[in-house]
Motif scaffolding. Structure first.
Motif, PDB file in Angstrom:
ATOM      1  N   ALA A 184      -0.233  -2.616  -6.682  1.00 47.97           N
ATOM      2  CA  ALA A 184      -0.604  -1.751  -5.556  1.00 47.97           C
ATOM      3  C   ALA A 184       0.267  -2.028  -4.336  1.00 47.97           C
ATOM      4  O   ALA A 184       0.653  -1.101  -3.607  1.00 47.97           O
ATOM      5  CB  ALA A 184      -2.083  -1.941  -5.212  1.00 47.97           C
TER       6      ALA A 184
ATOM      7  N   HIS B 232       2.669   0.722  -2.677  1.00 43.55           N
ATOM      8  CA  HIS B 232       2.497   0.986  -1.245  1.00 43.55           C
ATOM      9  C   HIS B 232       3.851   0.956  -0.536  1.00 43.55           C
ATOM     10  O   HIS B 232       4.144   1.838   0.292  1.00 43.55           O
ATOM     11  CB  HIS B 232       1.557  -0.074  -0.648  1.00 43.55           C
TER      12      HIS B 232
ATOM     13  N   GLN C 198       5.830   4.113   1.274  1.00 45.93           N
ATOM     14  CA  GLN C 198       6.170   3.957   2.682  1.00 45.93           C
ATOM     15  C   GLN C 198       7.664   4.140   2.921  1.00 45.93           C
ATOM     16  O   GLN C 198       8.072   4.825   3.869  1.00 45.93           O
ATOM     17  CB  GLN C 198       5.724   2.570   3.161  1.00 45.93           C
TER      18      GLN C 198
ATOM     19  N   GLU D 129      -1.238   5.641   7.684  1.00 50.48           N
ATOM     20  CA  GLU D 129      -2.526   5.410   7.026  1.00 50.48           C
ATOM     21  C   GLU D 129      -2.950   6.642   6.224  1.00 50.48           C
ATOM     22  O   GLU D 129      -3.338   6.542   5.056  1.00 50.48           O
ATOM     23  CB  GLU D 129      -3.585   5.074   8.075  1.00 50.48           C
TER      24      GLU D 129
ATOM     25  N   GLN E 141      -0.647   7.220   3.083  1.00 52.49           N
ATOM     26  CA  GLN E 141      -0.966   6.337   1.961  1.00 52.49           C
ATOM     27  C   GLN E 141      -2.275   6.734   1.291  1.00 52.49           C
ATOM     28  O   GLN E 141      -2.371   6.786   0.061  1.00 52.49           O
ATOM     29  CB  GLN E 141      -1.055   4.884   2.459  1.00 52.49           C
TER      30      GLN E 141
ATOM     31  N   TYR F  92      -6.834  -1.910  -5.581  1.00 52.59           N
ATOM     32  CA  TYR F  92      -6.247  -1.169  -4.463  1.00 52.59           C
ATOM     33  C   TYR F  92      -6.910  -1.549  -3.141  1.00 52.59           C
ATOM     34  O   TYR F  92      -6.211  -1.801  -2.144  1.00 52.59           O
ATOM     35  CB  TYR F  92      -6.380   0.337  -4.696  1.00 52.59           C
TER      36      TYR F  92
ATOM     37  N   HIS G 241      -5.892  -4.901  -1.979  1.00 56.38           N
ATOM     38  CA  HIS G 241      -4.527  -4.952  -1.457  1.00 56.38           C
ATOM     39  C   HIS G 241      -4.460  -4.404  -0.032  1.00 56.38           C
ATOM     40  O   HIS G 241      -3.545  -4.731   0.728  1.00 56.38           O
ATOM     41  CB  HIS G 241      -3.591  -4.155  -2.373  1.00 56.38           C
ATOM     42  N   ALA G 242      -5.425  -3.547   0.352  1.00 52.76           N
ATOM     43  CA  ALA G 242      -5.413  -2.976   1.702  1.00 52.76           C
ATOM     44  C   ALA G 242      -5.656  -4.040   2.772  1.00 52.76           C
ATOM     45  O   ALA G 242      -5.279  -3.830   3.937  1.00 52.76           O
ATOM     46  CB  ALA G 242      -6.476  -1.876   1.814  1.00 52.76           C
TER      47      ALA G 242
ATOM     48  N   GLU H   2      -2.291  -5.680   3.654  1.00 53.18           N
ATOM     49  CA  GLU H   2      -1.415  -4.651   4.206  1.00 53.18           C
ATOM     50  C   GLU H   2      -1.647  -4.456   5.698  1.00 53.18           C
ATOM     51  O   GLU H   2      -0.746  -3.992   6.404  1.00 53.18           O
ATOM     52  CB  GLU H   2      -1.625  -3.322   3.471  1.00 53.18           C
TER      53      GLU H   2
ATOM     54  N   GLN I 260       1.865  -4.343   7.522  1.00 54.20           N
ATOM     55  CA  GLN I 260       2.228  -3.121   8.238  1.00 54.20           C
ATOM     56  C   GLN I 260       2.121  -3.270   9.756  1.00 54.20           C
ATOM     57  O   GLN I 260       2.361  -2.302  10.480  1.00 54.20           O
ATOM     58  CB  GLN I 260       1.340  -1.962   7.778  1.00 54.20           C
TER      59      GLN I 260
END
Length: 369
Positions: free
Chosen positions: A85, A89, A93, A116, A119, A170, A173-174, A177, A181
């Motif tokens: 993921a 991502h 991006q 945001e 994605q 998923y 993994h956010a 991030e 990010q």
């Protein structure tokens, strides 16, 4: 394989180095696990990360069917797809969102929200299509009673279990991030709220063997969120595109009502009338009054909180619209009236040119040719 253009080099293991190269580092870990499949000594360990475990072969009228249940080894599979993921991502991006951002020239706050929504648009679209495919192939849409009949639904088909594992990967993994990010501090709390809510509800549906009801609820939620993020992307490209928010508002209310209706129908009535009442961890049965009331309370509180946020969002939009209308009216009232244009000799009155003193101007004599 580089996912980011490197305009500047940073010291190894520094914060900026980790942020800039996190996708390449994770990609190396994935390659390391895949290489483990090539050797007999490490193949059994590597397969734990790639393929869902706890498979059971049963006989059915269609023949032999392989079903799955959950266990602690699922953590290894979730970890592997957690890495996948992060890589996907970075790909979205770098090769999609960053190219669009360079053309739009958005501010920092809008840029964060655009990334945001971009994605989540990709994720919600893929998950919605995948979830709808599972609902159709498993027959849950044509037979709604199958959502609670024959509970507990311990054994899952491959596509159902794999769907839940990737969903958990998923949303896990956010969390990192937010750091990779460089999300603004004002946005972190808001994003943490819905990330944790997704993890809580998906984990509860998976561990309590409510996978069938969870699939339907996730499909409805993802369709509603897909509409919102598409509307927000169009708004960032052109602020005049606001009609899509009205369409999303209708789908949002429909999703909330459908979610509450389905939960009371499946958990409040369906499971309450089931014969196998009681707690049995070995059989995976969690059909007790306390657990049913806890699940219903959790869903009701979540839906009420979402409705409250929705009402506040709509009121803010209404106030902004009224403010813009008031500003336009004031600007129109302040504009001065345009004066009448007068000729150098005088002005026109009833189609006749009058001089400044009221007398008609002298007519010029035309010379003969």
């Amino acid at each position: 394989m580089a996912f980011r253009r490197r305009n500047k080099s940073y010291p190894f293991f520094s914060q900026e180095f980790l942020i800039q190269n996190h996708a390449d580092i994770v990609f190396s870990l994935v390659i390391f696990i895949l290489i483990g499949l090539m050797f007999e000594a490490t193949a059994k360990t590597a397969i734990l990360f790639i393929q869902p475990q706890y498979n059971v072969t049963t006989l059915s009228p269609e023949g032999e069917v392989t079903l799955y249940h959950y266990g602690w080894k699922d953590c290894a599979t979730i970890l592997f797809y957690f890495f996948i993921a992060i890589i996907l991502h970075a790909v979205v991006q770098e090769y999609l969102l960053d190219k669009v951002n360079r053309r739009l020239h958005l501010s920092k706050s809008k840029n964060t929200k655009f990334n945001e929504s971009g994605q989540l648009c990709v994720f919600h679209l893929v998950s919605s299509v995948w979830g709808l495919y599972i609902l159709i192939t498993e027959g849950y849409l044509l037979h709604p009673s199958s959502l609670w009949e024959n509970y507990p639904h311990v054994h899952l088909r491959f596509q159902v279990k794999f769907f839940y594992l990737t969903q958990l990967a998923y949303w896990l993994h956010a969390l990192p991030e937010l750091y990779f990010q460089k999300v603004r501090k004002e946005e972190i709390s808001r994003q943490l709220q819905y990330i944790c809510l997704y993890l809580l509800h998906i984990s509860a549906a998976y561990l309590l063997n409510l996978s069938r009801v969870g699939l339907v609820l996730l499909f409805l939620q993802y369709m509603s969120e897909l509409g919102f993020h598409i509307a927000r992307l169009f708004y960032f490209t052109d602020e005049n595109h606001q009609k899509m928010f009205d369409l999303w508002a209708v789908s949002f209310v429909f999703t909330r009502m459908s979610t509450l209706t389905l939960m009371f129908l499946a958990v409040g009535f369906g499971l309450a009338r089931a014969e196998n009442q009681g707690l049995d961890l070995e059989m995976g049965n969690f059909n007790t009054v306390l657990i049913r009331m806890t699940v219903l309370l959790l869903v009701c509180l979540t839906q009420s909180w979402l409705l409250w946020k929705f009402i506040r969002f709509q009121l803010r939009r209404w106030r902004e619209f009224r403010h813009e209308q008031a500003v336009r009216k004031k600007a129109a009232a302040k504009q001065p009236l345009r004066p009448l244009k007068r000729d150098s000799l005088g002005h026109h009155e009833n189609g006749v040119l009058k001089a400044e003193n009221g007398a008609s101007p002298r007519t010029k004599k035309l010379k003969s040719p």
